[in-house]
Design a protein around this motif. Structure first.
Motif, PDB file in Angstrom:
ATOM      1  N   TYR A 217      -7.127  -3.018  -3.063  1.00 58.91           N
ATOM      2  CA  TYR A 217      -5.933  -3.666  -2.889  1.00 58.91           C
ATOM      3  C   TYR A 217      -6.499  -4.950  -2.177  1.00 58.91           C
ATOM      4  CZ  TYR A 217      -1.511  -5.684  -1.321  1.00 58.91           C
ATOM      5  OH  TYR A 217      -0.370  -6.665  -1.322  1.00 58.91           O
TER       6      TYR A 217
ATOM      7  N   CYS B 277       0.726  -1.342   0.074  1.00 61.39           N
ATOM      8  CA  CYS B 277      -0.018   0.080  -0.257  1.00 61.39           C
ATOM      9  C   CYS B 277       0.920   1.228   0.146  1.00 61.39           C
ATOM     10  CB  CYS B 277      -0.949  -0.060   1.212  1.00 61.39           C
ATOM     11  SG  CYS B 277      -2.247  -1.215   0.820  1.00 61.39           S
TER      12      CYS B 277
ATOM     13  N   ILE C 192      -5.966  -2.107  -6.888  1.00 63.79           N
ATOM     14  CA  ILE C 192      -5.237  -1.047  -6.361  1.00 63.79           C
ATOM     15  C   ILE C 192      -5.103   0.243  -6.926  1.00 63.79           C
ATOM     16  CG2 ILE C 192      -2.843  -2.057  -6.394  1.00 63.79           C
ATOM     17  CD1 ILE C 192      -2.231  -1.289  -3.811  1.00 63.79           C
TER      18      ILE C 192
ATOM     19  N   GLN D   6      -4.835  -4.084 -12.035  1.00 68.59           N
ATOM     20  CA  GLN D   6      -5.052  -4.272 -10.726  1.00 68.59           C
ATOM     21  C   GLN D   6      -5.897  -3.201  -9.997  1.00 68.59           C
ATOM     22  OE1 GLN D   6      -0.626  -3.733  -9.732  1.00 68.59           O
ATOM     23  NE2 GLN D   6      -0.616  -5.853  -9.229  1.00 68.59           N
TER      24      GLN D   6
ATOM     25  N   PHE E 120      -7.714   3.379  -0.867  1.00 70.18           N
ATOM     26  CA  PHE E 120      -7.578   2.538  -1.957  1.00 70.18           C
ATOM     27  C   PHE E 120      -7.303   1.127  -1.481  1.00 70.18           C
ATOM     28  CE2 PHE E 120      -3.517   4.032  -0.481  1.00 70.18           C
ATOM     29  CZ  PHE E 120      -2.681   3.030  -0.418  1.00 70.18           C
ATOM     30  N   ALA E 121      -7.338   0.959  -0.150  1.00 67.68           N
ATOM     31  CA  ALA E 121      -7.146  -0.465   0.464  1.00 67.68           C
ATOM     32  C   ALA E 121      -8.134  -1.263   0.203  1.00 67.68           C
ATOM     33  CB  ALA E 121      -7.229  -0.117   2.130  1.00 67.68           C
TER      34      ALA E 121
ATOM     35  N   ASP F  80      -8.411   1.886  -7.929  1.00 65.70           N
ATOM     36  CA  ASP F  80      -8.801   2.550  -6.878  1.00 65.70           C
ATOM     37  C   ASP F  80      -8.141   3.856  -6.449  1.00 65.70           C
ATOM     38  OD1 ASP F  80     -10.570   2.894  -4.661  1.00 65.70           O
ATOM     39  OD2 ASP F  80     -10.046   1.149  -3.458  1.00 65.70           O
TER      40      ASP F  80
ATOM     41  N   LYS G  17       2.495   1.806  -3.245  1.00 67.63           N
ATOM     42  CA  LYS G  17       1.584   2.023  -4.573  1.00 67.63           C
ATOM     43  C   LYS G  17       1.105   3.635  -4.273  1.00 67.63           C
ATOM     44  CE  LYS G  17      -0.121   0.363  -7.315  1.00 67.63           C
ATOM     45  NZ  LYS G  17       0.195   0.669  -8.959  1.00 67.63           N
TER      46      LYS G  17
ATOM     47  N   ASP H  71      -7.589  -7.123  -4.936  1.00 70.08           N
ATOM     48  CA  ASP H  71      -6.338  -7.799  -5.656  1.00 70.08           C
ATOM     49  C   ASP H  71      -5.886  -8.995  -4.777  1.00 70.08           C
ATOM     50  OD1 ASP H  71      -6.464  -6.283  -7.778  1.00 70.08           O
ATOM     51  OD2 ASP H  71      -4.775  -4.843  -6.351  1.00 70.08           O
TER      52      ASP H  71
END
Length: 335
Positions: free
Chosen positions: A169, A91, A278, A276, A165-166, A281, A94, A172
């Motif tokens: 992820y 995280c 993540i 992806q 954005f978690a 997002d 990214k 994913d």
């Protein structure tokens, strides 16, 4: 983990149908303060809910600001010698990437501002310029670095928020788990963020909907568009579900890290497609902060991202900007 920012509630279509060759396995539940829905096809008919729920629980213990003993909460409270795990590291890296790409429009160190406006677990504060200016002094992703498996801050008041954005992820992470089990046809949705792998056994694509950006905190909105997905992620960020009204002024939950105030532009929602979730997002949040014109330039510079943007024109009517790469899979809804 309750999501700080608004995520559109995507409506999944046709996932409850029974097929002659193989029936779908459906899993649903609660995680990260929201719901999740997973559908997959497995000839071995395995129930993977216990393993998936364990994954989601471990994920929250890493990056949820709503869990006091999570890794991110311990870092925010300046606990000494906190060792970060892979979830946190992925995280953080990214976030740094998107922060650089958006020239600071996306910045997870806005967490103190998120709390001040009443969008986080912290106590809401009176919205006034003096207070906002004081918080801005320790907002900036350049004030925090990851060295090895530890976080280093230039100012102890710096705090992180990965909620923008978690959930993407976590989609994913669950998708990677299903891949490891040799599942080749599935759709994972967590809090509205989606990744779809392959096609259904009957050859059809997975299909979802994008809502109209109508102010509505309680229920689903009519659909603006329908999307066919295959080996693709989509995340949508908007300003119509998460907001507060104070002294007659509407404050949305997307905070501009440069001004300290909620975003004000005619971009109402941003749906970002990528490989992806993540990336989809995080960039959806960044694009919404950038606003329409800057977002167009940003998207031209990043062809790995495709977008469906809903904005309002001078007369208040909905208009759409979409990149070329998604025109074959997105159609306007007739609703």
């Amino acid at each position: 983990m309750t999501k700080i920012r608004c995520t559109f509630v995507f409506i999944l279509f046709n996932i409850l149908s029974i097929y002659s060759q193989e029936e779908p396995i459906k899993i649903e539940g609660y995680a990260q303060g929201t719901t999740y829905h997973i559908t997959y096809f497995d000839k071995q008919n395995r129930d993977m809910k216990p393993e998936i729920e364990k994954i989601l629980k471990d994920f929250d213990l890493s990056v949820s600001t709503y869990i006091p003993n999570s890794i991110i909460s311990r870092i925010n409270s300046n606990e000494k010698n906190v060792i970060v795990d892979k979830y946190f590291t992925d995280c953080f890296k990214k976030a740094k990437e998107v922060w650089r790409n958006t020239k600071g429009a996306f910045d997870p160190t806005v967490y103190p501002l998120v709390n001040a406006y009443g969008f986080g677990p912290g106590k809401k504060q009176k919205i006034e310029k003096k207070k906002i200016d004081s918080i801005l002094k320790f907002v900036g992703f350049n004030l925090i670095t990851l060295k090895g498996n530890k976080i280093i801050k230039k100012d102890p008041r710096v705090a992180l928020d990965f909620n923008a954005f978690a959930q993407g992820y976590s989609v994913d992470v669950v998708s990677e788990f299903l891949n490891s089990k040799d599942i080749t046809a599935y759709i994972v949705e967590i809090g509205g963020e989606v990744y779809a792998k392959g096609k259904k056994p009957n050859g059809n694509n997975w299909t979802i909907g994008i809502e109209k950006p109508i102010d509505n905190k309680e229920s689903s909105n009519p659909l603006k568009a329908i999307v066919k997905l295959e080996d693709l992620a989509i995340a949508t960020s908007g300003n119509y579900r998460r907001f507060v009204i104070e002294d007659g002024v509407k404050y949305v939950h997307h905070i501009d890290p440069k001004t300290g105030y909620p975003t004000k532009n005619n971009l109402l929602s941003a749906s970002i497609f990528s490989k992806q979730c993540i990336s989809s997002d995080a960039n959806a949040t960044g694009v919404l902060v950038l606003g329409l014109e800057k977002a167009k330039i940003f998207l031209e510079q990043h062809p790995e991202l495709q977008a469906y943007l809903i904005y309002s024109d001078d007369k208040g009517n909905y208009q759409v900007y979409e990149t070329k790469g998604i025109r074959s899979i997105v159609t306007e809804s007739e609703e």
